[in-house]
Design an enzyme around this catalytic site. Structure first.
Site, PDB file in Angstrom:
ATOM      1  N   HIS A 125      10.396  59.249  -5.976  1.00  0.00           N
ATOM      2  CA  HIS A 125      11.338  58.424  -5.203  1.00  0.00           C
ATOM      3  C   HIS A 125      11.335  58.754  -3.712  1.00  0.00           C
ATOM      4  O   HIS A 125      11.957  58.018  -2.932  1.00  0.00           O
ATOM      5  CB  HIS A 125      12.758  58.592  -5.743  1.00  0.00           C
ATOM      6  CG  HIS A 125      12.953  58.073  -7.126  1.00  0.00           C
ATOM      7  ND1 HIS A 125      12.585  56.797  -7.503  1.00  0.00           N
ATOM      8  CD2 HIS A 125      13.468  58.663  -8.245  1.00  0.00           C
ATOM      9  CE1 HIS A 125      12.866  56.616  -8.789  1.00  0.00           C
ATOM     10  NE2 HIS A 125      13.390  57.740  -9.263  1.00  0.00           N
ATOM     11  N   ASP A 162       7.825  56.734 -15.733  1.00  0.00           N
ATOM     12  CA  ASP A 162       9.236  57.084 -15.612  1.00  0.00           C
ATOM     13  C   ASP A 162      10.081  55.825 -15.784  1.00  0.00           C
ATOM     14  O   ASP A 162       9.642  54.715 -15.444  1.00  0.00           O
ATOM     15  CB  ASP A 162       9.478  57.696 -14.234  1.00  0.00           C
ATOM     16  CG  ASP A 162      10.855  58.313 -14.069  1.00  0.00           C
ATOM     17  OD1 ASP A 162      10.953  59.553 -14.156  1.00  0.00           O
ATOM     18  OD2 ASP A 162      11.823  57.561 -13.844  1.00  0.00           O
ATOM     19  N   HIS A 164      12.585  54.858 -14.135  1.00  0.00           N
ATOM     20  CA  HIS A 164      12.967  54.306 -12.839  1.00  0.00           C
ATOM     21  C   HIS A 164      11.714  53.954 -12.036  1.00  0.00           C
ATOM     22  O   HIS A 164      10.707  54.657 -12.095  1.00  0.00           O
ATOM     23  CB  HIS A 164      13.802  55.311 -12.041  1.00  0.00           C
ATOM     24  CG  HIS A 164      15.051  55.734 -12.741  1.00  0.00           C
ATOM     25  ND1 HIS A 164      15.128  56.888 -13.508  1.00  0.00           N
ATOM     26  CD2 HIS A 164      16.272  55.152 -12.798  1.00  0.00           C
ATOM     27  CE1 HIS A 164      16.352  56.999 -14.006  1.00  0.00           C
ATOM     28  NE2 HIS A 164      17.060  55.963 -13.594  1.00  0.00           N
ATOM     29  N   ASP A 246      12.397  59.890 -19.128  1.00  0.00           N
ATOM     30  CA  ASP A 246      13.743  59.355 -19.210  1.00  0.00           C
ATOM     31  C   ASP A 246      13.814  57.956 -19.804  1.00  0.00           C
ATOM     32  O   ASP A 246      14.895  57.370 -19.886  1.00  0.00           O
ATOM     33  CB  ASP A 246      14.435  59.402 -17.851  1.00  0.00           C
ATOM     34  CG  ASP A 246      13.533  59.031 -16.691  1.00  0.00           C
ATOM     35  OD1 ASP A 246      12.365  58.668 -16.917  1.00  0.00           O
ATOM     36  OD2 ASP A 246      13.989  59.132 -15.534  1.00  0.00           O
TER      37      ASP A 246
END
Length: 311
Positions: A125, A162, A164, A246
């Site tokens: 990120h 991931d 996200h 996740d």
């Protein structure tokens, strides 16, 4: 050849406030899972510290200086709603980058078949001049640029599963024609980026938004139909994985509902493609995963496959 594992005790020196999901225990659980006797064949390394020259492949000096200056002498410093620093955070973040670069070097040299880097904080990120989403430096993007520049590769692929969207990796590789980036992620979900029409300056960005509660079968169909054919066509010389766990059904931060065996499946299929195209060269780095037991089980399943294929 075999599989390498990079980690370091300094990753536990990056301490987040009580109750924060990106906690020291994440690495404790992952390392405990990899201490099982079935992982005795892993070749273990200490992650080195990345210097400014490495970080400058993706971040300007002003940003590096800002992160270094932001590290508190005691307690925590909050950089945004989700991202914190403690004494030791800079060393941990530098070693996360250094570990992935060292893993790339070992795999490119043919000393190892593939590698996994168990590091924190995560990196996917972090944008060019913005820390966010628990991340300080763009770990995998920096390693991709290292591989391209140091080894003169014509194409490197980054696959981010991931839950996200890897907005930071996308930002850092947006203008890089030699890197192709794939991100599968739940949508809608934070950070709100990752639409299919976000293609990069050279049409080398491929986003695969997945609906909440869509499950592993939907993910498998998406990869078979939309990721693997593009990888085959582009023929990367190295595959880097941003391995976030996740998307697991037990994870508290999202709702994709994957199972542990889905992470084993995607790892095996990426290794299949690496065998076809780039002599099995795969380097994987830990990103998210916030249910501790699910994280441990998923990391074990992921590394099990890497060891089987790297032998």
């Amino acid at each position: 050849m075999t599989t390498g594992l990079w980690t370091h005790e300094a990753f536990s020196g990056h301490v987040t406030p009580p109750g924060h999901p990106e906690q020291v225990a994440r690495l404790t659980y992952a390392e405990r899972a990899l201490s099982d006797e079935r992982f005795a064949g892993l070749v273990r390394f200490q992650a080195p510290i990345a210097d400014d020259a490495a970080l400058l492949r993706c971040h300007p000096q002003s940003y590096i200086d800002h992160i270094v200056a932001a590290e508190p002498a005691t307690g925590w410093r909050q950089l945004d709603a989700d991202t914190h620093m403690s004494p030791g955070s800079v060393e941990a973040a530098r070693r996360a980058v250094g570990g992935v670069i060292a893993a790339v070097d070992a795999v490119m040299a043919g000393d190892l078949g593939n590698a996994f880097v168990a590091a924190r904080p995560p990196g996917h990120h972090a944008e060019r001049e913005t820390p966010m989403g628990f991340c300080l430096f763009g770990t995998v993007a920096i390693a991709a640029k290292h591989a391209l520049d140091h080894y003169g590769l014509s194409r490197v692929a980054v696959v981010d599963f991931d839950v996200h969207h890897g907005n930071g990796t996308q930002d850092l590789l947006w203008d890089e024609p030699r890197a192709v980036f794939f991100s599968s992620h739940q949508s809608p979900l934070w950070p709100g980026t990752g639409a299919e029409d976000e293609r990069g300056a050279h049409d080398t960005i491929f986003n695969i938004p997945l609906e909440p509660d869509s499950g592993g079968a939907t993910m498998r169909a998406a990869y078979e139909g939309r990721v693997f054919p593009v990888l085959r066509a582009l023929k990367p010389e190295l595959i880097l994985i941003s391995a976030g766990f996740d998307a697991h059904l037990a994870d508290p931060l999202a709702q994709l509902r994957w199972r542990t065996e889905d992470f084993a499946w995607i790892t095996a299929r990426l290794c299949d493609l690496a065998d076809e195209m780039c002599q099995g060269r795969v380097v994987s780095a830990l990103e998210g995963g916030y249910d501790l037991d699910a994280l441990a089980a998923s990391v074990a399943a992921h590394v099990d496959v890497l060891m089987e294929r790297g032998a």
